[in-house]
Design an enzyme around this catalytic site. Structure first.
Site, PDB file in Angstrom:
ATOM      1  N   ARG A   1      57.642  90.555 -21.455  1.00 21.29           N
ATOM      2  CA  ARG A   1      56.484  91.743 -21.618  1.00 21.29           C
ATOM      3  C   ARG A   1      56.428  92.975 -20.710  1.00 21.29           C
ATOM      4  O   ARG A   1      56.061  93.822 -21.186  1.00 21.29           O
ATOM      5  CB  ARG A   1      55.237  90.948 -21.386  1.00 21.29           C
ATOM      6  CG  ARG A   1      54.986  89.927 -22.543  1.00 21.29           C
ATOM      7  CD  ARG A   1      53.521  89.439 -22.464  1.00 21.29           C
ATOM      8  NE  ARG A   1      52.913  89.063 -23.800  1.00 21.29           N
ATOM      9  CZ  ARG A   1      52.555  89.804 -24.798  1.00 21.29           C
ATOM     10  NH1 ARG A   1      52.551  91.134 -24.625  1.00 21.29           N
ATOM     11  NH2 ARG A   1      52.541  89.295 -25.747  1.00 21.29           N
TER      12      ARG A   1
ATOM     13  N   ARG B   1      56.860  91.910 -30.194  1.00 22.80           N
ATOM     14  CA  ARG B   1      55.945  90.641 -30.388  1.00 22.80           C
ATOM     15  C   ARG B   1      54.393  91.288 -31.037  1.00 22.80           C
ATOM     16  O   ARG B   1      53.569  90.478 -31.244  1.00 22.80           O
ATOM     17  CB  ARG B   1      55.486  90.294 -28.776  1.00 22.80           C
ATOM     18  CG  ARG B   1      56.365  89.607 -27.998  1.00 22.80           C
ATOM     19  CD  ARG B   1      56.199  88.070 -28.647  1.00 22.80           C
ATOM     20  NE  ARG B   1      55.129  87.293 -27.854  1.00 22.80           N
ATOM     21  CZ  ARG B   1      54.029  87.086 -28.338  1.00 22.80           C
ATOM     22  NH1 ARG B   1      53.650  87.350 -29.737  1.00 22.80           N
ATOM     23  NH2 ARG B   1      53.024  86.613 -27.583  1.00 22.80           N
TER      24      ARG B   1
ATOM     25  N   ARG C   1      63.422  85.712 -16.725  1.00 22.47           N
ATOM     26  CA  ARG C   1      62.494  86.495 -17.557  1.00 22.47           C
ATOM     27  C   ARG C   1      63.080  87.954 -17.604  1.00 22.47           C
ATOM     28  O   ARG C   1      62.062  88.636 -17.782  1.00 22.47           O
ATOM     29  CB  ARG C   1      61.213  86.477 -16.850  1.00 22.47           C
ATOM     30  CG  ARG C   1      60.553  84.940 -17.111  1.00 22.47           C
ATOM     31  CD  ARG C   1      60.069  84.566 -18.438  1.00 22.47           C
ATOM     32  NE  ARG C   1      59.750  83.303 -18.407  1.00 22.47           N
ATOM     33  CZ  ARG C   1      58.509  82.933 -18.295  1.00 22.47           C
ATOM     34  NH1 ARG C   1      57.591  83.760 -18.266  1.00 22.47           N
ATOM     35  NH2 ARG C   1      58.113  81.478 -18.551  1.00 22.47           N
TER      36      ARG C   1
HETATM   37  O1  1CP Z   1      59.289  80.618 -15.425  1.00 25.93           O
HETATM   38  C1  1CP Z   1      59.757  79.602 -14.989  1.00 25.93           C
HETATM   39  O2  1CP Z   1      59.559  78.678 -14.098  1.00 25.93           O
HETATM   40  C2  1CP Z   1      61.120  79.604 -15.895  1.00 25.93           C
HETATM   41  C3  1CP Z   1      60.777  78.161 -16.877  1.00 25.93           C
HETATM   42  C4  1CP Z   1      59.985  78.178 -17.738  1.00 25.93           C
HETATM   43  C5  1CP Z   1      58.465  77.983 -17.921  1.00 25.93           C
HETATM   44  C6  1CP Z   1      57.706  77.377 -16.841  1.00 25.93           C
HETATM   45  C7  1CP Z   1      60.256  79.035 -19.078  1.00 25.93           C
HETATM   46  C8  1CP Z   1      61.430  79.456 -19.587  1.00 25.93           C
HETATM   47  N1  1CP Z   1      59.045  78.785 -19.866  1.00 25.93           N
HETATM   48  C9  1CP Z   1      57.977  78.073 -19.112  1.00 25.93           C
HETATM   49  C10 1CP Z   1      56.658  77.991 -19.475  1.00 25.93           C
HETATM   50  C11 1CP Z   1      56.057  79.349 -20.023  1.00 25.93           C
HETATM   51  N2  1CP Z   1      56.110  79.938 -21.441  1.00 25.93           N
HETATM   52  C12 1CP Z   1      55.221  80.066 -19.255  1.00 25.93           C
HETATM   53  C13 1CP Z   1      54.800  79.815 -17.894  1.00 25.93           C
HETATM   54  C14 1CP Z   1      52.988  79.064 -18.169  1.00 25.93           C
HETATM   55  C15 1CP Z   1      52.648  78.712 -16.869  1.00 25.93           C
HETATM   56  O3  1CP Z   1      51.962  79.496 -15.866  1.00 25.93           O
HETATM   57  O4  1CP Z   1      52.801  77.400 -16.541  1.00 25.93           O
HETATM   58  C16 1CP Z   1      54.856  81.194 -20.209  1.00 25.93           C
HETATM   59  C17 1CP Z   1      53.818  82.479 -19.848  1.00 25.93           C
HETATM   60  C18 1CP Z   1      55.514  81.203 -21.146  1.00 25.93           C
HETATM   61  C19 1CP Z   1      55.566  82.197 -22.406  1.00 25.93           C
HETATM   62  C20 1CP Z   1      56.851  83.071 -22.510  1.00 25.93           C
HETATM   63  N3  1CP Z   1      58.077  82.439 -22.489  1.00 25.93           N
HETATM   64  C21 1CP Z   1      56.763  84.286 -22.694  1.00 25.93           C
HETATM   65  C22 1CP Z   1      55.799  85.379 -22.426  1.00 25.93           C
HETATM   66  C23 1CP Z   1      54.785  85.175 -23.611  1.00 25.93           C
HETATM   67  C24 1CP Z   1      54.605  86.194 -24.861  1.00 25.93           C
HETATM   68  O5  1CP Z   1      53.748  86.127 -25.271  1.00 25.93           O
HETATM   69  O6  1CP Z   1      55.687  87.104 -24.896  1.00 25.93           O
HETATM   70  C25 1CP Z   1      58.060  84.579 -22.368  1.00 25.93           C
HETATM   71  C26 1CP Z   1      58.656  86.104 -22.420  1.00 25.93           C
HETATM   72  C27 1CP Z   1      58.932  83.566 -22.378  1.00 25.93           C
HETATM   73  C28 1CP Z   1      60.446  83.359 -22.646  1.00 25.93           C
HETATM   74  C29 1CP Z   1      61.074  82.394 -21.573  1.00 25.93           C
HETATM   75  N4  1CP Z   1      60.588  81.201 -21.054  1.00 25.93           N
HETATM   76  C30 1CP Z   1      61.675  80.850 -20.297  1.00 25.93           C
HETATM   77  C31 1CP Z   1      62.995  81.555 -20.436  1.00 25.93           C
HETATM   78  C32 1CP Z   1      64.029  81.214 -19.774  1.00 25.93           C
HETATM   79  C33 1CP Z   1      62.543  82.446 -21.071  1.00 25.93           C
HETATM   80  C34 1CP Z   1      63.421  83.568 -21.928  1.00 25.93           C
HETATM   81  C35 1CP Z   1      63.577  84.807 -21.589  1.00 25.93           C
HETATM   82  C36 1CP Z   1      64.298  85.294 -20.191  1.00 25.93           C
HETATM   83  O7  1CP Z   1      64.452  84.491 -19.007  1.00 25.93           O
HETATM   84  O8  1CP Z   1      64.869  86.230 -20.349  1.00 25.93           O
END
Ligand code: 1CP
Length: 362
Positions: free
Chosen positions: A34, A43, A30
């Site tokens: 944010r 965003r 991540r």
């Molecule tokens: O966190 C982990 O375990 C990594 C695997 C994973 C998971 C469980 C990713 C990879 N996404 C998710 C689901 C997810 N997506 C969640 C977790 C929800 C929970 O509590 O179960 C959330 C909050 C998101 C949304 C999300 N994805 C955000 C924030 C939302 C926003 O409004 O901007 C962001 C920045 C992501 C990007 C993301 N998700 C995953 C990766 C590898 C990435 C790419 C960015 C990076 O790692 O730099």
């Protein structure tokens, strides 16, 4: 395949293969997100999945953390939940709550409603385009990581409809409908294999598989409902690439919370085993060495709430425990939105400084 600019920094790829490095490579799960004001700015104008689906925007937010910090890898901006979308499920990103499925799977009959064999280049081609564009824009500065969620983690979201503290609905399926659960996991595995092969062909240089909900399973259930499919993914992705005359890219598996699984994961075709912050680096290292595997991890993300001095001290200690070789430094899980970029930078700098010293002495 496209040709890409020559690599200037391949520390990540060398560490993944267990080769000699002058310093330990570092990136953060991540690292785009944010906690960066420039990400929040993007965003504020575009919703989450629009960023994922627009290659120029996905590329821009992928590159943002690299402009601030001396990171050794970029990870393509996307989400693990693009696969359930490709199978026909609706996923909304709800501010303050995270991902929500308005119509989760309720009974095994619902599996019939899925588009089980989607055309991957049609449904997920936007990810491949974002990867190719980002590889070009990176100009060889650092390698680009591609990723996917693992079958069990995706299945659990598809049934729960959001994150959960107990995962009781999806774990209900494993005990009450084991055969149907395996059918769903197998559908997901086939899609994930094609998706990861497509990412490598588009230019991803390392592939990470996130089994973020691994730790909710006991060892026996993990072996049957997670490990079996994780093993298939590494082996089939590599076979597919070889059959197309493409050198297989290194692969990382991150099974959060699955303490008991470090050795069994080291016996698969993954090159790197990711550790969360509760796992012991020295114990994992002696296991990984038996099977010639590299390790990734594992500073407690919450350590970034401490002072820059304490971050440097904890990081130096972790780098020493991993021993410099076959180590990719990372957090034990992702960045939180309320963290300070400067504190991540303190981690990155401490990894480089302390590992250079350690390796020089060896
Ligand atoms: O966190 C982990 O375990 C990594 C695997 C994973 C998971 C469980 C990713 C990879 N996404 C998710 C689901 C997810 N997506 C969640 C977790 C929800 C929970 O509590 O179960 C959330 C909050 C998101 C949304 C999300 N994805 C955000 C924030 C939302 C926003 O409004 O901007 C962001 C920045 C992501 C990007 C993301 N998700 C995953 C990766 C590898 C990435 C790419 C960015 C990076 O790692 O730099």
């Amino acid at each position: 395949m496209e040709s890409f600019p020559a690599m200037k920094n391949d520390l990540l790829l060398r560490a993944a293969r267990g080769e000699k490095v002058e310093k330990v490579p570092v990136w953060a799960m991540r690292q785009a997100g944010r906690y960066l004001p420039e990400f929040r700015e993007v965003r504020s104008k575009h919703d989450f999945f629009t960023v994922c689906r627009t290659p120029e925007l996905a590329c821009e937010v992928t590159l943002q953390p690299l402009r601030r910090m001396d990171l050794d890898a970029a990870i393509i901006f996307s989400d693990i939940l693009v696969i359930p979308q490709a199978l026909g499920m609706e996923v909304q990103m709800v501010p303050g709550k995270g991902p929500v499925f308005p119509n989760p799977l309720v009974t095994p009959d619902d599996i019939q409603k899925l588009n089980a064999t989607p055309d991957i280049s049609k449904e997920l081609g936007y990810v491949f385009e974002a990867i190719t564009l980002t590889r070009q824009k990176l100009e060889g500065k650092v390698p680009l990581i591609g990723f996917s969620g693992a079958p069990w983690t995706l299945m659990s979201y598809m049934i729960e409809g959001s994150g959960s503290t107990t995962f009781s609905k999806s774990r209900f399926w494993l005990y009450r409908y084991p055969e149907e659960s395996k059918k769903l996991l197998s559908i997901l595995t086939d899609v994930i294999v094609k998706y990861l092969v497509g990412q490598a062909k588009a230019g991803a240089q390392l592939l990470q598989v996130f089994e973020s909900h691994g730790g909710f399973l006991d060892e026996t259930i993990f072996n049957d409902f997670s490990l079996f499919y994780l093993r298939r993914i590494a082996s089939e992705v590599k076979q597919h690439l070889i059959s197309e005359d493409i050198t297989p890219v290194p692969m990382t598996v991150f099974a959060k919370g699955a303490h008991y699984a470090v050795e069994s994961l080291a016996q698969t075709e993954y090159d790197v085993i990711g550790l969360d912050w509760t796992m012991d680096p020295e114990k994992a290292r002696s296991t990984a060495q038996k099977y010639n595997k590299s390790l990734q991890g594992n500073l407690d993300p919450a350590a970034l709430y401490g002072s820059c001095e304490s971050i440097a001290q904890r990081t130096t200690e972790i780098v020493r425990k991993f021993g410099g070789k076959g180590h990719i430094a990372n957090l034990g899980h992702g960045m939180h939105p309320d963290m300070e970029p400067e504190h991540l930078n303190a981690f990155v700098e401490a990894v480089h400084r302390s590992s250079e010293e350690l390796i020089q002495k060896q």
